[in-house]
Design an enzyme around this catalytic site. Structure first.
Site, PDB file in Angstrom:
ATOM      1  N   SER A 126      21.239 -24.216  46.117  1.00 36.06           N
ATOM      2  CA  SER A 126      22.124 -23.149  45.656  1.00 36.06           C
ATOM      3  C   SER A 126      22.802 -23.562  44.344  1.00 36.06           C
ATOM      4  O   SER A 126      22.108 -23.903  43.385  1.00 36.06           O
ATOM      5  CB  SER A 126      23.129 -22.799  46.758  1.00 36.06           C
ATOM      6  OG  SER A 126      23.684 -21.523  46.561  1.00 36.06           O
ATOM      7  N   ASP A 150      16.348 -22.896  47.269  1.00 40.00           N
ATOM      8  CA  ASP A 150      16.784 -21.518  47.541  1.00 40.00           C
ATOM      9  C   ASP A 150      17.792 -20.970  46.529  1.00 40.00           C
ATOM     10  O   ASP A 150      18.834 -20.418  46.918  1.00 40.00           O
ATOM     11  CB  ASP A 150      17.342 -21.403  48.967  1.00 40.00           C
ATOM     12  CG  ASP A 150      17.105 -20.005  49.538  1.00 40.00           C
ATOM     13  OD1 ASP A 150      15.929 -19.642  49.716  1.00 40.00           O
ATOM     14  OD2 ASP A 150      18.078 -19.267  49.774  1.00 40.00           O
ATOM     15  N   HIS A 295      19.204 -19.618  53.971  1.00 41.89           N
ATOM     16  CA  HIS A 295      19.624 -20.188  52.693  1.00 41.89           C
ATOM     17  C   HIS A 295      19.894 -21.683  52.770  1.00 41.89           C
ATOM     18  O   HIS A 295      19.488 -22.442  51.894  1.00 41.89           O
ATOM     19  CB  HIS A 295      20.878 -19.448  52.225  1.00 41.89           C
ATOM     20  CG  HIS A 295      21.398 -19.879  50.888  1.00 41.89           C
ATOM     21  ND1 HIS A 295      20.620 -19.870  49.743  1.00 41.89           N
ATOM     22  CD2 HIS A 295      22.636 -20.326  50.502  1.00 41.89           C
ATOM     23  CE1 HIS A 295      21.351 -20.290  48.717  1.00 41.89           C
ATOM     24  NE2 HIS A 295      22.563 -20.568  49.153  1.00 41.89           N
TER      25      HIS A 295
END
Length: 316
Positions: A126, A150, A295
């Site tokens: 992220s 992700d 995620h």
């Protein structure tokens, strides 16, 4: 929930859940004073207690902290460094609240200069993934391969990430950590209750008045915006402008990375098929991989991710 004796007390049960046998790595917290006086904190893990330099450096996502990588590092089985990004964990908050990749990259580079020797496998999820790209672009001497988990520079902020903003915008202080666990579970975060308890312990602190608060700055910024419509409107306008600028700078960082890039996404994470296709178009040399996960791949599929990272680090 019961309070552990120290921040590494969860490792035995995490190893048991993962099916990892043998001696646990020795974990230690290390801290660095930056040039402007801020503290940068990290966790260093040494398998079998050996005093070996890290082979892999990890960068977490927004609202998380270095401990999000604990179980992945157990599966990895290599010396590792996991950094608390500024504004998270035990690292200082930024007065300017500039938690964006290019601003964070010099601090990460300082951590790697201080605690690693030689080029690393640099792994970021992220926000940490975008920061890893910015580090690799600006300090290629520190990185021999980048793994981005992700995230893409062009991800839709109104997609899955919007749930996190709603979660952050809740109360900033709580009577007990159990209340914080309940909120996380209500938002579908944290996985099992025990995993959520671990996450809350690592991501919260007890204040002088006995109440608990999130360690990361994002919760306090989001709560302030939610409480004041004018602040929220200004933040939204800033966010729209920054998304356009930072999205393009993220693509530029990726274009300037000379190290090999591996892109790993969850099949039901924040990165859509369209996002992945754009990443492949903009970064055609990257190796694209998909894991059956949401995620937070490092928390949902730590064994699979850790073993894959070991392969990418050249250890089989």
């Amino acid at each position: 929930m019961s309070e552990p004796t120290d921040e590494f007390s969860f490792l035995p049960e995490q190893a048991a859940d993962l099916g990892v046998a043998g001696a646990l790595p020795r974990g230690e917290r290390v801290d660095l004073t930056l040039g402007d006086g801020r503290n940068l904190s990290a966790l260093r893990y040494s398998p079998d207690g050996a005093d070996a330099p890290p082979a892999v450096t990890f960068l977490h996502g927004a609202g998380l902290n270095a401990h999000t990588w604990d179980t992945t590092i157990l599966a990895l089985g290599l010396p590792a460094l996991a950094v608390d990004l500024p504004g998270h964990g035990d690292s200082s908050w930024r007065d300017d609240a500039a938690y964006v990749a290019r601003v964070l990259a010099p601090d990460v580079a300082a951590a790697m200069d201080a605690w690693t020797t030689g080029p690393q496998l640099l792994v970021g999820q992220s926000l940490g993934g975008l920061t890893a790209a910015a580090v690799a672009a600006s300090r290629p001497d520190l990185v021999d391969r980048v793994v981005i988990v992700d995230i893409t520079p062009g991800i839709d902020p109104n997609g899955g990430a919007a749930q996190l903003r709603q979660f952050f915008a809740g109360p900033t202080d709580w009577a007990t950590r159990d209340e914080m666990v309940e909120r996380a579970l209500a938002f579908g975060l944290g996985g099992s209750r025990r995993a959520a308890e671990r996450g809350v312990f690592h991501n919260s602190r007890r204040r002088a008045d006995g109440r608990f608060e999130w360690k990361h700055h994002f919760a306090h910024l989001a709560a302030a915006a939610a409480a004041d419509p004018d602040v929220a409107e200004a933040a939204a306008a800033r966010g729209d402008a920054l998304s356009a600028v930072l999205g393009e700078s993220g693509w530029q960082d990726l274009a300037e990375v000379t190290a090999p890039i591996t892109f790993i996404r969850g099949d039901h994470g924040y990165v859509t098929d369209a996002d992945a296709a754009l990443f492949h178009e903009r970064v055609p040399g990257a190796v694209m991989e998909v894991i059956a996960s949401g995620h937070n791949v490092q928390e949902e599929r730590p064994g699979e991710l850790g073993r894959r990272l070991r392969e990418l680090a050249g250890k089989h």
